[in-house]
Write a protein that holds these residues in place. Structure first.
Motif, short mmCIF file in Angstrom:
data_model
loop_
_atom_site.label_atom_id
_atom_site.label_comp_id
_atom_site.label_asym_id
_atom_site.label_seq_id
_atom_site.Cartn_x
_atom_site.Cartn_y
_atom_site.Cartn_z
N VAL A 212 80.78 143.69 70.09
CA VAL A 212 80.15 142.89 71.14
C VAL A 212 80.23 141.40 70.82
N GLY A 213 80.76 140.62 71.76
CA GLY A 213 80.80 139.17 71.61
C GLY A 213 80.03 138.48 72.72
N TYR A 214 80.21 137.19 72.80
CA TYR A 214 79.48 136.32 73.73
C TYR A 214 79.56 136.80 75.18
N LEU A 215 80.78 137.08 75.67
CA LEU A 215 80.91 137.48 77.08
C LEU A 215 80.39 138.89 77.34
N ASP A 216 80.40 139.73 76.33
CA ASP A 216 79.78 141.06 76.48
C ASP A 216 78.29 140.90 76.74
N ALA B 255 86.05 127.64 73.85
CA ALA B 255 86.09 126.96 75.15
C ALA B 255 86.32 127.97 76.28
N GLU B 256 87.24 128.91 76.05
CA GLU B 256 87.49 129.92 77.09
C GLU B 256 86.26 130.79 77.34
N ASN B 257 85.57 131.16 76.27
CA ASN B 257 84.34 131.94 76.41
C ASN B 257 83.30 131.18 77.22
N ARG B 258 83.15 129.91 76.90
CA ARG B 258 82.15 129.09 77.63
C ARG B 258 82.52 128.97 79.10
N PHE B 259 83.81 128.84 79.36
CA PHE B 259 84.26 128.72 80.74
C PHE B 259 83.87 129.95 81.55
N TRP B 260 84.16 131.13 81.01
CA TRP B 260 83.88 132.35 81.77
C TRP B 260 82.39 132.67 81.84
N ALA B 261 81.64 132.29 80.84
CA ALA B 261 80.18 132.46 80.89
C ALA B 261 79.62 131.62 82.04
N ASN B 262 80.11 130.40 82.13
CA ASN B 262 79.68 129.51 83.20
C ASN B 262 80.06 130.09 84.56
N TYR B 263 81.25 130.66 84.63
CA TYR B 263 81.71 131.29 85.87
C TYR B 263 80.79 132.45 86.26
N ILE B 264 80.52 133.31 85.30
CA ILE B 264 79.68 134.49 85.57
C ILE B 264 78.29 134.06 86.06
N ASP B 265 77.73 133.03 85.44
CA ASP B 265 76.38 132.59 85.81
C ASP B 265 76.32 131.81 87.12
N THR B 266 77.36 131.05 87.42
CA THR B 266 77.26 130.18 88.61
C THR B 266 78.01 130.75 89.82
N LYS B 267 78.93 131.69 89.61
CA LYS B 267 79.69 132.23 90.74
C LYS B 267 79.42 133.72 90.99
N PHE B 268 79.49 134.49 89.92
CA PHE B 268 79.40 135.95 90.10
C PHE B 268 77.97 136.41 90.38
N HIS C 210 76.43 139.13 62.80
CA HIS C 210 76.99 139.40 64.13
C HIS C 210 77.24 138.11 64.94
N ARG C 211 78.16 137.34 64.47
CA ARG C 211 78.54 136.12 65.21
C ARG C 211 79.06 136.51 66.59
N ILE C 212 78.59 135.84 67.62
CA ILE C 212 79.03 136.22 68.98
C ILE C 212 80.13 135.31 69.52
N LEU C 213 80.11 134.03 69.17
CA LEU C 213 81.20 133.15 69.62
C LEU C 213 82.33 133.16 68.59
N PRO C 214 83.59 133.17 69.06
CA PRO C 214 84.69 133.16 68.08
C PRO C 214 84.74 131.84 67.33
N MET C 215 85.42 131.84 66.19
CA MET C 215 85.53 130.63 65.37
C MET C 215 86.52 129.63 65.96
N ASP C 216 87.55 130.13 66.60
CA ASP C 216 88.61 129.26 67.11
C ASP C 216 88.09 128.40 68.29
N PRO C 217 88.21 127.06 68.19
CA PRO C 217 87.68 126.19 69.25
C PRO C 217 88.24 126.49 70.63
N SER C 218 89.50 126.84 70.69
CA SER C 218 90.12 127.13 71.98
C SER C 218 89.53 128.40 72.60
#
Lengths: 231, 231
Positions: free
Chosen positions: B158-162, B96-109, B85-93
């Motif tokens: 279910v992935g990383y942002l889920d 990066a998008e997943n990490r960006f929104w995770a950071n947003y959810i934790d620091t803003k939302f 059950h890999r949660i982060l996608p393989m594609d680097p781009s």
């Protein structure tokens, strides 16, 4: 290999976070176009490519979604060019430790420089300076642990934390001069003092170190757009 | 495969950040020991394993350096067990998008929930609620983009942002009830409403969802140790 001109970096020369990305692009010999952003009057490109934070740096790679946030960008660069100067270690446990300290440096250490600028009275400034000194000690301990007797946080060569902390050195010198203090010194943090000299003369690093004039003009802009708190 | 009992998680059942790690441990079928931390009287284990922040969760894996910070921990788990059950996608781009929104959810939302609790007067609370509503809209847009017509942020499963956003759902329900508001609703955020139902009934998720009693007692502790600001 990444094709030249596929990569564009939106930044400003005084931004330590843009410098950080430039450092990694240089280490990996990735050609890129630097697009100057004027933070006093933000461009349409910045507003549309990083609408959430409207901050630099933003990395553009061909037609992919633009990537903001320097730590996310440098990890992306490490993933697309893993064979040229890898900055994150291969071991998952060491990677986790690197990420932990990068997060610490960005959210605890560097924000104190801005806090020092924003704090109006001498007493308040002294308290912030004390925190900076305490944290420099913690960074020295971290360096000793990570470098393990070698030259860099990354061991024999520049690694992730060298990039992360290194990009703040121009501002560190600026802050030291402006506030009559030493962030790193030979008695408290002897290993980091040696490390600073090493990074400072590193080819991939020094070509993008902002000049003192660049820092002064950025500082003056900050003083106007986000003046220190009233005493 | 990771050996059972090699992994220990220091946490508290009401912590969404500890829940997040539990969610990933469950998804990856990694056995672990949960060590209860009492945040009102912090243990020696917490103070020594996470001296910088003294916060949960902290992951212990054999004799390796303990890992604090939930996002760092879940990425670590994804790296040591990439095939289950890999949660982060393989594609680097996409990573990066997943990490960006995770950071947003934790620091803003999510910090807005705490801000709502800390804000004393009705007018101030209404302003925070408005921000939460605005951000929920942004999260709906993000879900639509990431899920691309499928069931989860991660696509078919279910992935990383889920995991990152999912761990806040128990607190979301609590905040909604306490403040007479809807964070997600069928008109503004129809896709997320469906997603909430899906996550809520997911086996790997629901076994560690804190009960309402757990949340209430944690909330009462917060009210005592970090009371709302004076009006």
């Amino acid at each position: 290999m990444t094709k030249p001109s596929e990569i564009k970096l939106l930044g400003t020369p005084a931004s330590p976070f843009a410098n950080r990305v430039q450092f990694v692009l240089n280490l990996k010999s990735i050609e890129y176009e630097f697009i100057h952003e004027n933070l006093a009057s933000k461009s349409e490109l910045l507003l549309t490519s990083n609408p959430v934070y409207t901050k630099v740096p933003v990395l553009f790679h061909g037609n992919k979604t633009p990537i903001p946030e320097s730590l996310i960008i440098i990890e992306y660069l490490d993933e697309i060019e893993p064979d040229v100067h890898r900055i994150l270690p291969m071991d998952p446990s060491h990677r986790a430790e690197n990420r932990f300290w990068a997060n610490y440096i960005d959210t605890k250490f560097f924000p104190l420089y801005e806090e020092l600028r924003m704090t109006p009275n001498k007493e308040g400034k002294e308290a912030i300076k004390k925190q900076i000194i305490e944290q420099s000690q913690l960074l020295e301990d971290t360096f000793v642990k990570f470098s393990n007797g070698k030259l860099y946080f990354g061991g024999d060569d520049v690694g992730y934390l060298d990039v992360v902390l290194g990009c703040f050195l121009a501002w560190t010198k600026f802050v030291e001069k402006h506030n009559d203090m030493k962030v790193f010194d030979e008695v408290r943090t002897p290993k980091l003092v040696e490390w600073v000299k090493r990074i400072w003369s590193h080819e991939a690093f020094k070509i993008n170190v902002p000049s003192n004039e660049t820092l002064i003009s950025f500082y003056m802009m900050l003083q106007i757009y986000k003046p220190p708190r009233a005493a």
